[in-house]
Write a protein that holds these residues in place. Structure first.
Motif, PDB file in Angstrom:
ATOM      1  N   LEU A  61     -10.757 -14.437  -8.342  1.00  0.00           N
ATOM      2  CA  LEU A  61      -9.647 -14.176  -7.418  1.00  0.00           C
ATOM      3  C   LEU A  61      -8.374 -14.866  -7.896  1.00  0.00           C
ATOM      4  O   LEU A  61      -7.274 -14.328  -7.735  1.00  0.00           O
ATOM      5  CB  LEU A  61     -10.012 -14.619  -5.995  1.00  0.00           C
ATOM      6  CG  LEU A  61     -11.093 -13.807  -5.294  1.00  0.00           C
ATOM      7  CD1 LEU A  61     -11.418 -14.416  -3.932  1.00  0.00           C
ATOM      8  CD2 LEU A  61     -10.690 -12.346  -5.158  1.00  0.00           C
ATOM      9  N   ALA A  62      -8.524 -16.036  -8.485  1.00  0.00           N
ATOM     10  CA  ALA A  62      -7.341 -16.743  -9.012  1.00  0.00           C
ATOM     11  C   ALA A  62      -6.688 -15.935 -10.128  1.00  0.00           C
ATOM     12  O   ALA A  62      -5.455 -15.873 -10.226  1.00  0.00           O
ATOM     13  CB  ALA A  62      -7.729 -18.137  -9.487  1.00  0.00           C
ATOM     14  N   TYR A  63      -7.495 -15.295 -10.968  1.00  0.00           N
ATOM     15  CA  TYR A  63      -6.909 -14.419 -11.995  1.00  0.00           C
ATOM     16  C   TYR A  63      -6.318 -13.160 -11.370  1.00  0.00           C
ATOM     17  O   TYR A  63      -5.319 -12.630 -11.859  1.00  0.00           O
ATOM     18  CB  TYR A  63      -7.934 -14.057 -13.070  1.00  0.00           C
ATOM     19  CG  TYR A  63      -7.871 -14.932 -14.294  1.00  0.00           C
ATOM     20  CD1 TYR A  63      -6.684 -15.538 -14.705  1.00  0.00           C
ATOM     21  CD2 TYR A  63      -8.994 -15.136 -15.067  1.00  0.00           C
ATOM     22  CE1 TYR A  63      -6.637 -16.340 -15.829  1.00  0.00           C
ATOM     23  CE2 TYR A  63      -8.958 -15.941 -16.205  1.00  0.00           C
ATOM     24  CZ  TYR A  63      -7.770 -16.533 -16.580  1.00  0.00           C
ATOM     25  OH  TYR A  63      -7.712 -17.325 -17.698  1.00  0.00           O
ATOM     26  N   HIS A  64      -6.897 -12.690 -10.271  1.00  0.00           N
ATOM     27  CA  HIS A  64      -6.306 -11.540  -9.577  1.00  0.00           C
ATOM     28  C   HIS A  64      -4.947 -11.913  -8.975  1.00  0.00           C
ATOM     29  O   HIS A  64      -4.022 -11.100  -8.987  1.00  0.00           O
ATOM     30  CB  HIS A  64      -7.239 -11.003  -8.499  1.00  0.00           C
ATOM     31  CG  HIS A  64      -8.433 -10.285  -9.034  1.00  0.00           C
ATOM     32  ND1 HIS A  64      -8.356  -9.336 -10.032  1.00  0.00           N
ATOM     33  CD2 HIS A  64      -9.747 -10.380  -8.704  1.00  0.00           C
ATOM     34  CE1 HIS A  64      -9.563  -8.872 -10.297  1.00  0.00           C
ATOM     35  NE2 HIS A  64     -10.426  -9.493  -9.509  1.00  0.00           N
ATOM     36  N   VAL A  65      -4.833 -13.138  -8.465  1.00  0.00           N
ATOM     37  CA  VAL A  65      -3.540 -13.617  -7.962  1.00  0.00           C
ATOM     38  C   VAL A  65      -2.532 -13.612  -9.108  1.00  0.00           C
ATOM     39  O   VAL A  65      -1.383 -13.229  -8.940  1.00  0.00           O
ATOM     40  CB  VAL A  65      -3.684 -15.027  -7.341  1.00  0.00           C
ATOM     41  CG1 VAL A  65      -2.334 -15.688  -7.140  1.00  0.00           C
ATOM     42  CG2 VAL A  65      -4.425 -14.956  -6.015  1.00  0.00           C
ATOM     43  N   ASN A  66      -2.978 -14.009 -10.284  1.00  0.00           N
ATOM     44  CA  ASN A  66      -2.137 -14.071 -11.470  1.00  0.00           C
ATOM     45  C   ASN A  66      -1.503 -12.711 -11.765  1.00  0.00           C
ATOM     46  O   ASN A  66      -0.299 -12.608 -11.959  1.00  0.00           O
ATOM     47  CB  ASN A  66      -2.984 -14.541 -12.664  1.00  0.00           C
ATOM     48  CG  ASN A  66      -2.249 -14.529 -13.977  1.00  0.00           C
ATOM     49  OD1 ASN A  66      -1.841 -13.491 -14.470  1.00  0.00           O
ATOM     50  ND2 ASN A  66      -2.094 -15.704 -14.565  1.00  0.00           N
ATOM     51  N   GLY A  67      -2.305 -11.658 -11.797  1.00  0.00           N
ATOM     52  CA  GLY A  67      -1.805 -10.348 -12.208  1.00  0.00           C
ATOM     53  C   GLY A  67      -1.207  -9.506 -11.105  1.00  0.00           C
ATOM     54  O   GLY A  67      -0.680  -8.425 -11.359  1.00  0.00           O
ATOM     55  N   SER A  68      -1.253 -10.003  -9.870  1.00  0.00           N
ATOM     56  CA  SER A  68      -0.843  -9.191  -8.722  1.00  0.00           C
ATOM     57  C   SER A  68       0.653  -9.057  -8.535  1.00  0.00           C
ATOM     58  O   SER A  68       1.099  -8.347  -7.641  1.00  0.00           O
ATOM     59  CB  SER A  68      -1.467  -9.745  -7.434  1.00  0.00           C
ATOM     60  OG  SER A  68      -2.834  -9.432  -7.389  1.00  0.00           O
ATOM     61  N   VAL A  69       1.447  -9.700  -9.370  1.00  0.00           N
ATOM     62  CA  VAL A  69       2.899  -9.532  -9.289  1.00  0.00           C
ATOM     63  C   VAL A  69       3.365  -8.563 -10.367  1.00  0.00           C
ATOM     64  O   VAL A  69       4.024  -7.570 -10.081  1.00  0.00           O
ATOM     65  CB  VAL A  69       3.636 -10.886  -9.401  1.00  0.00           C
ATOM     66  CG1 VAL A  69       5.147 -10.677  -9.368  1.00  0.00           C
ATOM     67  CG2 VAL A  69       3.200 -11.822  -8.282  1.00  0.00           C
ATOM     68  N   ARG A  70       3.008  -8.826 -11.608  1.00  0.00           N
ATOM     69  CA  ARG A  70       3.420  -7.960 -12.715  1.00  0.00           C
ATOM     70  C   ARG A  70       2.669  -6.627 -12.663  1.00  0.00           C
ATOM     71  O   ARG A  70       3.203  -5.585 -12.976  1.00  0.00           O
ATOM     72  CB  ARG A  70       3.153  -8.647 -14.053  1.00  0.00           C
ATOM     73  CG  ARG A  70       3.703  -7.882 -15.249  1.00  0.00           C
ATOM     74  CD  ARG A  70       3.348  -8.551 -16.571  1.00  0.00           C
ATOM     75  NE  ARG A  70       3.882  -9.889 -16.716  1.00  0.00           N
ATOM     76  CZ  ARG A  70       5.092 -10.185 -17.186  1.00  0.00           C
ATOM     77  NH1 ARG A  70       5.897  -9.206 -17.563  1.00  0.00           N
ATOM     78  NH2 ARG A  70       5.486 -11.433 -17.298  1.00  0.00           N
ATOM     79  N   GLY A  71       1.409  -6.706 -12.281  1.00  0.00           N
ATOM     80  CA  GLY A  71       0.561  -5.511 -12.234  1.00  0.00           C
ATOM     81  C   GLY A  71       0.335  -5.040 -10.810  1.00  0.00           C
ATOM     82  O   GLY A  71       1.148  -5.276  -9.918  1.00  0.00           O
ATOM     83  N   ARG A  72      -0.788  -4.440 -10.608  1.00  0.00           N
ATOM     84  CA  ARG A  72      -1.157  -3.897  -9.301  1.00  0.00           C
ATOM     85  C   ARG A  72      -1.664  -5.033  -8.398  1.00  0.00           C
ATOM     86  O   ARG A  72      -2.380  -5.915  -8.859  1.00  0.00           O
ATOM     87  CB  ARG A  72      -2.246  -2.848  -9.516  1.00  0.00           C
ATOM     88  CG  ARG A  72      -2.628  -2.018  -8.346  1.00  0.00           C
ATOM     89  CD  ARG A  72      -3.588  -0.883  -8.698  1.00  0.00           C
ATOM     90  NE  ARG A  72      -4.635  -1.262  -9.656  1.00  0.00           N
ATOM     91  CZ  ARG A  72      -4.736  -0.782 -10.891  1.00  0.00           C
ATOM     92  NH1 ARG A  72      -3.865   0.091 -11.353  1.00  0.00           N
ATOM     93  NH2 ARG A  72      -5.722  -1.164 -11.682  1.00  0.00           N
ATOM     94  N   MET A  73      -1.330  -4.981  -7.120  1.00  0.00           N
ATOM     95  CA  MET A  73      -1.797  -5.973  -6.159  1.00  0.00           C
ATOM     96  C   MET A  73      -3.318  -5.934  -6.115  1.00  0.00           C
ATOM     97  O   MET A  73      -3.916  -4.914  -5.808  1.00  0.00           O
ATOM     98  CB  MET A  73      -1.196  -5.684  -4.774  1.00  0.00           C
ATOM     99  CG  MET A  73      -1.656  -6.614  -3.690  1.00  0.00           C
ATOM    100  SD  MET A  73      -1.126  -8.307  -4.014  1.00  0.00           S
ATOM    101  CE  MET A  73      -1.593  -9.064  -2.486  1.00  0.00           C
ATOM    102  N   ALA A  74      -3.952  -7.056  -6.436  1.00  0.00           N
ATOM    103  CA  ALA A  74      -5.407  -7.093  -6.543  1.00  0.00           C
ATOM    104  C   ALA A  74      -6.061  -7.972  -5.477  1.00  0.00           C
ATOM    105  O   ALA A  74      -7.276  -8.000  -5.378  1.00  0.00           O
ATOM    106  CB  ALA A  74      -5.814  -7.585  -7.936  1.00  0.00           C
TER     107      ALA A  74
END
Length: 176
Positions: A61-74
Protein backbone atom coordinates in the motif's frame (compact mmCIF):
# COMPACT_ATOMS: atom_id res chain seq x y z
CA UNK A 1 32.66 -6.93 -29.99
CA UNK A 2 32.00 -4.00 -27.68
CA UNK A 3 28.59 -3.67 -26.06
CA UNK A 4 27.07 -0.24 -25.65
CA UNK A 5 26.14 0.44 -22.06
CA UNK A 6 22.60 1.53 -21.41
CA UNK A 7 22.23 5.02 -19.93
CA UNK A 8 19.67 3.54 -17.52
CA UNK A 9 22.49 2.09 -15.43
CA UNK A 10 23.50 5.64 -14.50
CA UNK A 11 20.01 6.72 -13.55
CA UNK A 12 18.63 5.62 -10.20
CA UNK A 13 15.17 7.01 -10.95
CA UNK A 14 13.98 8.35 -14.31
CA UNK A 15 12.35 11.49 -12.91
CA UNK A 16 15.23 12.51 -10.66
CA UNK A 17 15.96 15.81 -12.45
CA UNK A 18 12.39 17.06 -12.60
CA UNK A 19 11.75 20.37 -10.87
CA UNK A 20 8.42 19.24 -9.46
CA UNK A 21 7.92 18.48 -5.76
CA UNK A 22 6.38 15.22 -6.95
CA UNK A 23 9.83 13.65 -7.25
CA UNK A 24 10.58 14.50 -3.62
CA UNK A 25 7.27 12.92 -2.59
CA UNK A 26 8.02 9.78 -4.59
CA UNK A 27 11.49 9.48 -3.05
CA UNK A 28 10.04 10.07 0.42
CA UNK A 29 7.36 7.38 0.00
CA UNK A 30 9.99 5.01 -1.39
CA UNK A 31 11.93 5.58 1.83
CA UNK A 32 8.77 4.87 3.83
CA UNK A 33 8.25 1.60 1.97
CA UNK A 34 11.89 0.63 2.53
CA UNK A 35 11.66 1.38 6.26
CA UNK A 36 8.55 -0.79 6.49
CA UNK A 37 10.66 -3.60 5.03
CA UNK A 38 13.33 -2.99 7.64
CA UNK A 39 10.72 -3.08 10.43
CA UNK A 40 9.29 -6.28 8.96
CA UNK A 41 12.67 -8.02 9.16
CA UNK A 42 13.12 -7.09 12.81
CA UNK A 43 9.53 -7.84 13.84
CA UNK A 44 9.81 -11.29 12.26
CA UNK A 45 12.89 -11.91 14.41
CA UNK A 46 11.01 -10.60 17.46
CA UNK A 47 8.11 -13.01 16.76
CA UNK A 48 5.55 -10.18 16.49
CA UNK A 49 3.21 -12.18 14.26
CA UNK A 50 0.15 -9.90 14.33
CA UNK A 51 2.19 -6.80 13.57
CA UNK A 52 4.14 -8.61 10.84
CA UNK A 53 0.87 -9.53 9.11
CA UNK A 54 -0.23 -5.88 9.25
CA UNK A 55 3.08 -4.62 7.82
CA UNK A 56 3.02 -7.25 5.07
CA UNK A 57 -0.35 -5.82 4.04
CA UNK A 58 0.84 -2.21 4.45
CA UNK A 59 4.09 -2.36 2.51
CA UNK A 60 2.52 -2.69 -0.96
CA UNK A 61 0.00 0.00 0.00
CA UNK A 62 2.90 2.35 0.69
CA UNK A 63 4.12 1.81 -2.87
CA UNK A 64 0.56 2.38 -4.10
CA UNK A 65 0.56 5.71 -2.24
CA UNK A 66 3.82 6.47 -4.05
CA UNK A 67 2.39 6.03 -7.55
CA UNK A 68 -1.07 7.43 -6.90
CA UNK A 69 -0.16 11.00 -7.84
CA UNK A 70 1.85 10.58 -11.05
CA UNK A 71 -0.11 7.50 -12.09
CA UNK A 72 -3.55 6.13 -11.45
CA UNK A 73 -5.05 6.46 -7.95
CA UNK A 74 -4.36 3.09 -6.35
CA UNK A 75 -5.51 3.67 -2.77
CA UNK A 76 -9.16 2.80 -2.32
CA UNK A 77 -11.78 3.48 0.31
CA UNK A 78 -11.47 -0.20 1.20
CA UNK A 79 -7.75 0.32 1.94
CA UNK A 80 -8.52 3.32 4.14
CA UNK A 81 -11.30 1.39 5.92
CA UNK A 82 -8.91 -1.52 6.57
CA UNK A 83 -6.33 0.88 8.05
CA UNK A 84 -9.06 2.50 10.14
CA UNK A 85 -9.95 -0.93 11.51
CA UNK A 86 -6.32 -1.64 12.45
CA UNK A 87 -6.15 1.68 14.28
CA UNK A 88 -9.42 1.06 16.13
CA UNK A 89 -8.32 -2.44 17.23
CA UNK A 90 -5.08 -1.15 18.70
CA UNK A 91 -6.57 1.98 20.29
CA UNK A 92 -9.08 -0.22 22.14
CA UNK A 93 -6.24 -2.10 23.87
CA UNK A 94 -5.13 0.83 26.06
CA UNK A 95 -6.77 3.71 27.83
CA UNK A 96 -3.79 6.03 28.26
CA UNK A 97 -3.40 7.51 24.79
CA UNK A 98 -3.28 11.08 26.11
CA UNK A 99 0.41 10.67 26.90
CA UNK A 100 3.21 11.50 24.51
CA UNK A 101 5.80 8.73 24.57
CA UNK A 102 9.45 8.91 23.66
CA UNK A 103 10.16 6.95 20.46
CA UNK A 104 12.09 4.08 22.03
CA UNK A 105 11.79 0.51 23.21
CA UNK A 106 12.53 -2.70 21.40
CA UNK A 107 14.34 -2.54 18.08
CA UNK A 108 11.05 -3.34 16.31
CA UNK A 109 9.17 -0.60 18.18
CA UNK A 110 11.93 1.90 17.45
CA UNK A 111 11.74 1.07 13.74
CA UNK A 112 7.97 1.49 13.80
CA UNK A 113 8.58 4.97 15.21
CA UNK A 114 10.94 5.60 12.28
CA UNK A 115 8.13 4.46 9.94
CA UNK A 116 5.77 6.87 11.75
CA UNK A 117 8.19 9.70 11.11
CA UNK A 118 8.58 8.66 7.44
CA UNK A 119 4.80 8.67 7.03
CA UNK A 120 4.65 12.22 8.43
CA UNK A 121 7.44 13.33 6.08
CA UNK A 122 5.52 11.74 3.21
CA UNK A 123 2.38 13.62 4.23
CA UNK A 124 4.32 16.88 4.26
CA UNK A 125 5.88 16.14 0.88
CA UNK A 126 2.39 15.42 -0.46
CA UNK A 127 1.27 18.82 0.83
CA UNK A 128 4.00 20.45 -1.25
CA UNK A 129 2.83 18.46 -4.29
CA UNK A 130 -0.71 19.72 -3.67
CA UNK A 131 0.51 23.29 -4.15
CA UNK A 132 1.57 22.34 -7.69
CA UNK A 133 -1.23 20.01 -8.75
CA UNK A 134 -4.47 18.46 -7.59
CA UNK A 135 -4.04 15.61 -5.11
CA UNK A 136 -6.76 13.19 -4.04
CA UNK A 137 -7.69 13.96 -0.43
CA UNK A 138 -7.76 10.25 0.35
CA UNK A 139 -3.96 10.17 0.10
CA UNK A 140 -3.71 12.72 2.90
CA UNK A 141 -6.16 10.72 5.01
CA UNK A 142 -4.27 7.52 4.37
CA UNK A 143 -0.83 8.95 5.20
CA UNK A 144 -2.07 10.75 8.32
CA UNK A 145 -3.77 7.62 9.61
CA UNK A 146 -0.75 5.54 8.63
CA UNK A 147 1.51 7.64 10.88
CA UNK A 148 -0.91 7.09 13.75
CA UNK A 149 -1.10 3.36 13.06
CA UNK A 150 2.68 3.09 13.24
CA UNK A 151 2.55 4.79 16.64
CA UNK A 152 -0.01 2.38 18.09
CA UNK A 153 1.87 -0.58 16.60
CA UNK A 154 5.09 0.61 18.26
CA UNK A 155 3.36 0.86 21.62
CA UNK A 156 1.83 -2.60 21.14
CA UNK A 157 5.21 -4.15 20.27
CA UNK A 158 6.70 -2.65 23.42
CA UNK A 159 3.74 -3.99 25.43
CA UNK A 160 4.13 -7.43 23.85
CA UNK A 161 7.74 -7.54 25.02
CA UNK A 162 7.11 -5.97 28.46
CA UNK A 163 9.02 -2.83 27.53
CA UNK A 164 7.69 0.16 29.39
CA UNK A 165 6.84 3.36 27.56
CA UNK A 166 8.57 6.51 28.74
CA UNK A 167 6.19 9.45 28.97
CA UNK A 168 7.63 12.67 27.58
CA UNK A 169 6.78 15.83 29.51
CA UNK A 170 7.32 18.89 27.33
CA UNK A 171 8.82 22.01 28.80
CA UNK A 172 7.58 23.92 25.76
CA UNK A 173 3.87 23.08 25.88
CA UNK A 174 1.37 22.58 28.66
CA UNK A 175 2.13 22.90 32.36
CA UNK A 176 5.69 21.50 31.88
Amino acid sequence: MTKTKSKARYTCYPFMREKSCLVDYEIRTDSLTTRIGEALAVLRDEQQHEEVAILEHLQPLAYHVNGSVRGRMAITQQDLDWLDGVYDRYIARRDDWQNFYLPQGTKGAALLHVCRSEAKKSYRALHHVSTEREVDEMLFSFLGLLANVFFVLAVAVNDNQDTEEIVFHSKSYGKG
